[in-house]
Design a protein around this motif. Sequence first.
Motif, PDB file in Angstrom:
ATOM      1  N   GLU A 513       0.815  -0.900  -0.232  1.00 14.33           N
ATOM      2  CA  GLU A 513      -0.041  -0.082  -0.030  1.00 14.33           C
ATOM      3  C   GLU A 513       1.092   1.568   0.075  1.00 14.33           C
ATOM      4  O   GLU A 513       0.268   1.701  -0.840  1.00 14.33           O
ATOM      5  N   LYS A 514       1.578   1.394   0.518  1.00 13.63           N
ATOM      6  CA  LYS A 514       2.922   2.646   0.373  1.00 13.63           C
ATOM      7  C   LYS A 514       3.683   2.416  -0.473  1.00 13.63           C
ATOM      8  O   LYS A 514       3.023   3.569  -1.033  1.00 13.63           O
ATOM      9  N   PHE A 515       3.456   1.497  -1.295  1.00 12.42           N
ATOM     10  CA  PHE A 515       4.260   1.582  -2.513  1.00 12.42           C
ATOM     11  C   PHE A 515       3.163   1.974  -3.873  1.00 12.42           C
ATOM     12  O   PHE A 515       3.956   3.880  -3.991  1.00 12.42           O
ATOM     13  N   ARG A 516       1.908   2.165  -3.512  1.00 13.62           N
ATOM     14  CA  ARG A 516       0.597   2.121  -4.231  1.00 13.62           C
ATOM     15  C   ARG A 516       0.367   3.512  -4.200  1.00 13.62           C
ATOM     16  O   ARG A 516       0.312   4.656  -5.188  1.00 13.62           O
ATOM     17  N   SER A 517       0.629   4.511  -3.140  1.00  7.83           N
ATOM     18  CA  SER A 517       0.144   5.708  -2.592  1.00  7.83           C
ATOM     19  C   SER A 517       1.712   6.328  -3.184  1.00  7.83           C
ATOM     20  O   SER A 517       1.194   7.692  -3.668  1.00  7.83           O
ATOM     21  N   TYR A 518       2.915   5.737  -3.049  1.00  8.95           N
ATOM     22  CA  TYR A 518       3.961   5.956  -3.736  1.00  8.95           C
ATOM     23  C   TYR A 518       3.858   6.253  -5.204  1.00  8.95           C
ATOM     24  O   TYR A 518       4.255   8.318  -5.408  1.00  8.95           O
ATOM     25  N   TYR A 519       3.559   5.342  -5.367  1.00  6.14           N
ATOM     26  CA  TYR A 519       3.257   5.621  -7.139  1.00  6.14           C
ATOM     27  C   TYR A 519       2.406   6.366  -7.796  1.00  6.14           C
ATOM     28  O   TYR A 519       2.993   7.062  -8.510  1.00  6.14           O
ATOM     29  N   LEU A 520       1.261   6.260  -7.085  1.00  3.82           N
ATOM     30  CA  LEU A 520      -0.246   7.364  -7.323  1.00  3.82           C
ATOM     31  C   LEU A 520       0.569   8.470  -7.007  1.00  3.82           C
ATOM     32  O   LEU A 520       0.154   9.638  -7.685  1.00  3.82           O
ATOM     33  N   GLY A 521       1.530   8.876  -6.280  1.00  5.58           N
ATOM     34  CA  GLY A 521       1.207  10.084  -6.438  1.00  5.58           C
ATOM     35  C   GLY A 521       2.527  11.361  -6.992  1.00  5.58           C
ATOM     36  O   GLY A 521       1.978  11.873  -7.033  1.00  5.58           O
ATOM     37  N   THR A 522       3.516  10.133  -7.381  1.00  6.52           N
ATOM     38  CA  THR A 522       4.081  10.652  -8.293  1.00  6.52           C
ATOM     39  C   THR A 522       3.601  10.761 -10.559  1.00  6.52           C
ATOM     40  O   THR A 522       3.562  11.356 -10.737  1.00  6.52           O
ATOM     41  N   HIS A 523       2.376   9.380 -10.311  1.00  8.75           N
ATOM     42  CA  HIS A 523       1.639   8.783 -11.646  1.00  8.75           C
ATOM     43  C   HIS A 523       0.249   9.169 -11.488  1.00  8.75           C
ATOM     44  O   HIS A 523      -0.392   7.989 -10.913  1.00  8.75           O
ATOM     45  N   THR A 524      -0.730  10.304 -11.511  1.00  9.43           N
ATOM     46  CA  THR A 524      -1.721  10.377 -11.102  1.00  9.43           C
ATOM     47  C   THR A 524      -2.341  10.031 -12.372  1.00  9.43           C
ATOM     48  O   THR A 524      -2.403   9.940 -13.910  1.00  9.43           O
ATOM     49  N   GLY A 525      -3.596   9.133 -12.524  1.00  9.25           N
ATOM     50  CA  GLY A 525      -4.779   8.906 -13.598  1.00  9.25           C
ATOM     51  C   GLY A 525      -4.091   7.748 -13.348  1.00  9.25           C
ATOM     52  O   GLY A 525      -4.704   6.691 -14.879  1.00  9.25           O
ATOM     53  N   ARG A 526      -3.223   6.937 -12.807  1.00  9.25           N
ATOM     54  CA  ARG A 526      -3.053   5.040 -13.344  1.00  9.25           C
ATOM     55  C   ARG A 526      -3.621   4.292 -12.649  1.00  9.25           C
ATOM     56  O   ARG A 526      -4.229   5.012 -11.171  1.00  9.25           O
ATOM     57  N   ARG A 527      -3.994   3.273 -12.786  1.00  7.87           N
ATOM     58  CA  ARG A 527      -4.097   2.680 -12.136  1.00  7.87           C
ATOM     59  C   ARG A 527      -3.750   1.253 -11.963  1.00  7.87           C
ATOM     60  O   ARG A 527      -2.883   0.628 -13.058  1.00  7.87           O
TER      61      ARG A 527
END
Lengths: 725, 231
Positions: A513-527
Amino acid sequence: MLSMRFTITTLVALVLKSFIEKERGRGKSTLNSSGCVSNIQFWHNFRNAYNMVLHKFGEKLYSGLVSTMTSHLKEISKSIEAAQGDSFLEELNRKWNDHNKALQMIRDILMYMDRTYIPSTHKTPVHELGLNLWRDNIIHSSKIQTRLLNTLLELVHRERTGEVIDRGLMRNIIKMLMDLGSLVYQEDFEKPFLEVSAEFYKVESQEFIECCDCGEYLKKAEKRLNEEIERVTHYLDAKSEVKITNVVEKEMIANHMLSLVHMENSGLVNMLLDDKYEDLGRMYNLFRRVPNGLLTIREVMTSHLRETGKQLVTDPERLKDPVEFVQRLLDEKDKYDSIISLAFSNDKTFQNALNSSFEYFINLNARSPEFISLFVDDKLRKGLKGVSEEDVEVILDKVMMLFRYLQEKDVFEKYYKQHLAKRLLSGKTVSDDAERSLIVKLKTECGYQFTSKLEGMFTDMKTSQDTMQGFYASHPELGDGPTLVVQVLTTGSWPTQPNVTCNLPAEMSALCEKFRSYYLGTHTGRRLSWQTNMGTADVKATFGKGQKHELNVSTFQMCVLMLFNNADRLSYKEIEQATEIPASDLKRCLQSMACVKGKNVLRKEPMSKDIGEEDAFFVNDKFTSKFYKVKIGTVVAQKESEPEKQETRQRVEEDRKPQIEAAIVRIMKSRRVLDHNNIIAEVTKQLQSRFLANPTEIKKRIESLIERDFLERDTIDRKLYRYLA
Amino acid sequence: MRRSAARKTGQSNSTAPITSSATDLFRSASSKASSKEMERIDNLFYSYANRSSGLIDPEGIENLCSDMEVDHTDVRILMLAWKMKAEKQGYFTVEEWRRGLKALRADTVNKLKKALPELEKEVKRPSNFVDFYSYSFRYCLTEEKQKSIDIESICQLLDLVLGSHFRAQVDYFIEYLKIQNDYKVINMDQWMGFYHFCTEISFPDLSNYDPELAWPLILDNFVEWMQEKRT
């Protein structure tokens, strides 16, 4: 008048007589030892002749010359006829030499007549006359003509059977015939010579065929051919070479071509099987001399190749091991490449025959594209380990060559993508450079579209590395916890996978989950969706007697193992509930950990191989392995099972439909109006580099396009289609 | 009106020439007649039409049919629709009605009934039949944007429209359509293709059929099925 006549006769007779006397070794002559007329006598004769012509006695001079010479020659003829056995030719030769010398002299003496009287009366010039008279009175005399020919032919025959003959003498006699005119040479020697030779070789070739094998026969034929060529250089007219070689070629090669090629145990096929380069080279050189010679070789080679190739690709034994299968194909290609370069002098038509044969039988097996991809997979996983860069290139080039033969290149692409994905994700590739090199080759062969997705996969791997670095850099507190390695895959580039989730152990899910929020933090609009069926984990385990091991397992297996941190005994149902792994995957996962010798980190009750719903699992405290690191059940590219194969094939077919439609629209857009057969041909041609389009499928697509108002049928000529803008 | 009435009684205007009076007589007679006819046609329309919609609906058509003593599934009703160039199946607008009846020169039910044999002949003429055949397909497309007709309906339509001309082809093709699985609907292209098939291909030997040509795929499959049946 009388004196004139006397003068003529004496003139000519004198010259000729001197020869006779010289021969008899006595008497003075007007000739000196080297046969030159002494000057005074010469000019005397010359002047006489001159005067005769001047005073209009040319006729008499000429006819006198003819008659005198003729009677002289008749005498000569008798002496030649009288010669016995071998001396016949020698006598003929001697007399001929004499005649030539005399002729020269006479011509000189009668030069004035030659230049004035003869041209104006269109009579035969002196020298030529002398030759004609020789021909008519000696060569064509009934007692000499046949005997001469037979003697010559006899000598040739003797030489052919191994005897040594007087080549110099032969040369002189033949030259004599040539000097008498090409007609004489041809009629009195060459024609019969060729006929007799044909007969000779017909008989000989029949003998050889019956007692020799193919290789021996060809050696003999080559030998005879060379002999004849040599014969011509030594004592025949150069123009005879092509004629006599034609005879040998026809009798020894052309007439027996098929028996030679198909000879049992020694024919062409045997030579090919045994790599008999020398024999094959000889056959090639000999057969190329005769019409359809090379065609015959090529046809037999092609049908043999197609037959063996067909057996190779349809043999069920061979199909069990895809890597072996492809290796055999490569070996076969190497074998024939060698044959063509070493024995067939790199003949392009043979290269083409080889290529078309390979293309034919490789495509007989619908799994060839899959197998070639598996071969590449094997090489890139381990086969190329420790191989030098140049050798890697060589192997990849050979693979590309097989790839070119494939008709269904898009099927290969699909499998290649699957196998590449597995290699990349499991980190199991031997050399990144080799991978990239192959992609470049595929791009060169098929264009950018073919490889763009593959390149996307590489990019994802690299980007993921960078992402992980960024993640850990921004979360220094995670340094002590389990290490997470995430590969973020762009959906379009990677082969589609069913989306499978499961319950990760608490430590892992928090980290994820930490990774997911990190990643989506820098790449919005992705799933992001976790592909738990594709991951691996390294788990440190301590067993009953304190033995420690590091287990390399799949994500699913890790989930199962972690459960045993909180329970000693777990039933199948409990495991299923806790992990929510799909049943079939879970069963395989448990089997690989409980039922495989050397990997049984779990214990199962009952001990059966099958997993039952009520089975119970325990940690196997007695587990041992001589290795610290134990690998259990990695994801390896395997030959597809039957249902998987069907599915892949179906997906390929589905993918082809839009490609066909795109091609149809492209073509119709530019042509506006086109008839049915031409559309089929054009579409097939456009798609050739990817797959062989089925005309029925093309028809279906056309009808679909008509229904959707992209095209219409012409109302008058229903074979025509029209593009609707 | 008045002028023609005056003409009828013989009183003529001395300034008008004789010829024009004759044509005027004709024109006015026919226009009077035609307007009378049109009136009758309209009246006939409204006798069958639905009060609220102002169209003849399926019920009205059924009434018309029973009055004409023709079954409403009879092909001649379809032919009538064709003559009218009716757009929507089961409905006639007043314009369509007028168009059709005027062309058939019928302003009563009796005359309409009597006009049917002539209409049949007209439709059967090759130049008209293709048009009628393609019309019959379009007529059955009930939904907007509908492009195809289901197999069941197609079978009925084929029987209706082509049954009398090409009995054998229609029977076999209907049999085939019912057992094949490739197509659940038939589109216009396939529909027209079948007609050309009937007129061009010798049946039942199918000797001049060439699958390499641009016949719709369904016909290729039909021919293959026929050939397999024979062996």
